[in-house]
Design a protein around this motif. Sequence first.
Motif, short mmCIF file in Angstrom:
data_model
loop_
_atom_site.label_atom_id
_atom_site.label_comp_id
_atom_site.label_asym_id
_atom_site.label_seq_id
_atom_site.Cartn_x
_atom_site.Cartn_y
_atom_site.Cartn_z
N PRO A 80 3.79 -41.10 37.46
CA PRO A 80 4.13 -42.21 37.12
C PRO A 80 5.62 -42.59 36.77
CG PRO A 80 2.57 -41.65 35.69
CD PRO A 80 2.45 -40.42 36.76
N ALA A 81 6.36 -41.54 35.88
CA ALA A 81 7.41 -41.71 35.77
C ALA A 81 8.73 -41.58 36.89
CB ALA A 81 7.85 -40.82 34.37
N HIS A 82 8.11 -41.20 37.73
CA HIS A 82 9.00 -40.86 38.94
C HIS A 82 9.63 -41.94 39.26
CE1 HIS A 82 10.52 -39.44 42.81
NE2 HIS A 82 10.68 -38.24 42.36
N PRO A 83 10.92 -42.03 39.87
CA PRO A 83 11.72 -43.46 40.21
C PRO A 83 10.86 -43.87 41.49
CG PRO A 83 13.22 -41.37 40.41
CD PRO A 83 12.08 -41.04 39.50
N ASP A 84 10.09 -43.05 42.20
CA ASP A 84 9.61 -43.39 43.56
C ASP A 84 8.13 -43.92 43.35
OD1 ASP A 84 10.71 -40.94 45.89
OD2 ASP A 84 11.82 -42.53 44.85
N SER A 85 7.53 -43.92 41.84
CA SER A 85 6.28 -44.32 41.84
C SER A 85 6.21 -46.02 41.82
CB SER A 85 5.96 -43.97 40.27
OG SER A 85 4.75 -44.67 40.00
N ASN A 86 5.14 -46.45 42.78
CA ASN A 86 5.04 -47.75 42.62
C ASN A 86 4.51 -48.44 41.38
OD1 ASN A 86 5.73 -47.94 45.47
ND2 ASN A 86 3.72 -47.69 46.40
N TYR A 87 3.57 -47.59 40.86
CA TYR A 87 2.99 -48.08 39.27
C TYR A 87 4.11 -47.98 38.55
CZ TYR A 87 1.47 -47.65 34.78
OH TYR A 87 1.23 -47.96 33.25
N GLY A 88 4.98 -47.09 38.70
CA GLY A 88 6.46 -46.91 37.52
C GLY A 88 7.18 -48.05 37.78
N MET A 89 7.42 -48.52 39.03
CA MET A 89 8.18 -49.35 39.43
C MET A 89 7.80 -50.99 38.82
SD MET A 89 8.16 -52.25 41.87
CE MET A 89 7.25 -51.74 43.20
N ALA A 90 6.31 -51.08 38.94
CA ALA A 90 5.82 -52.44 38.62
C ALA A 90 5.88 -52.28 37.06
CB ALA A 90 4.28 -52.81 39.07
N LYS A 121 -3.43 -41.98 41.02
CA LYS A 121 -2.76 -40.73 40.27
C LYS A 121 -1.91 -39.88 41.11
CE LYS A 121 -6.32 -40.25 36.74
NZ LYS A 121 -7.68 -39.43 36.20
N GLY A 122 -0.65 -40.47 41.19
CA GLY A 122 0.18 -39.77 42.47
C GLY A 122 0.47 -38.57 41.92
N GLU A 123 0.34 -38.03 40.60
CA GLU A 123 0.90 -36.73 39.93
C GLU A 123 -0.39 -35.62 40.50
OE1 GLU A 123 -0.35 -39.25 38.41
OE2 GLU A 123 -1.59 -38.78 36.52
N ILE A 124 -1.65 -35.96 40.85
CA ILE A 124 -2.69 -34.91 41.31
C ILE A 124 -2.69 -34.89 42.98
CG2 ILE A 124 -3.91 -35.49 39.43
CD1 ILE A 124 -6.02 -36.78 40.97
N GLU A 125 -3.32 -33.74 43.31
CA GLU A 125 -3.39 -33.45 44.77
C GLU A 125 -3.86 -34.74 45.41
OE1 GLU A 125 -6.55 -33.26 46.88
OE2 GLU A 125 -4.71 -32.75 48.43
N PRO A 126 -2.95 -35.22 46.51
CA PRO A 126 -3.26 -36.51 47.01
C PRO A 126 -4.97 -36.80 47.46
CG PRO A 126 -1.94 -35.33 48.27
CD PRO A 126 -1.98 -34.66 47.11
#
Length: 259
Positions: A82-92, A111-116
């Motif tokens: 979520p803290a990555h600049p590409d995260s949609n959640y992080g952006m919102a 959860k973008g951080e776990i296996e898709p």
Amino acid sequence: MISNPLSVKILKTRSDLEKFTSHEIIEVIRKSVKEKSRCSIALSGGETPKNVYRQMGLDAAMSHADWSRVHIFFCDERSVPPAHPDSNYGMADRVWFSRSAFPHENIHRIKGEIEPHSAAREYELEIKKYFGSNPVVFDFILLGVGEDGHTASLFPGSEAAAEKQALVSAVPVQSLNSWRVTMTFPVLNNARDIMILAAGSRKANVIQRILDASAPDLKLPAAGIRPGKGTVQWMIDEEAGSLLKDHSGILIKRISLTE
Ligand code: 6PG
């Protein structure tokens, strides 16, 4: 041929589009909370949605909605934390949630951080848990559209775009050598109200291919956004709509914010 005509609102500038859309979304949410004391929405990533979220954070009308009744989901997410600049959640979160007294327990991120594939399975369960015994019908979904006609992370020719059962799928994105997790058509086309955003001259060609009612290019996933019982409202600026002709069988309304 799908009967109900597509509705397109054309704003003069990108800035007008962002302001107008922000207000329209808040009104949709307020109406849903007033009618049902709850509202479920799903948000997309991308620059155009991002600028609308920023506007929503600034819109005075925000204070007129009971946000404790609103639950926010995401149409898709990139396979990043979520803290990555590409995260949609992080952006919102950066441009909207963190600037408003929005109850974080009402935000359901992928959860973008776990296996898709695990993230897709977990998210499908989270969606079903929220809707319980009711059908999965989001009150409002905000989508963008890519120049290739993708929407959410449903890319042309992808397995996810052809998915008819699962509500959420993991999507390999070869061009980016990465993965995404996305809601699928069974969820998107079950929504009550959908808005699809497009701004800028780079989107003019894909908008024309999608909205040319005489022969929409149905290979483009965004052209497949036709909710059975719901509404779909295209919100574009003049540059994105520059190739549209008023006679092409769609309901076009040109809106000026200055009058
Ligand atoms: C994403 C979005 C994607 C986006 C469109 C439009 O995660 O990138 O879900 O579908 O909405 O690509 O993005 P732009 O507004 O930046 O063109």
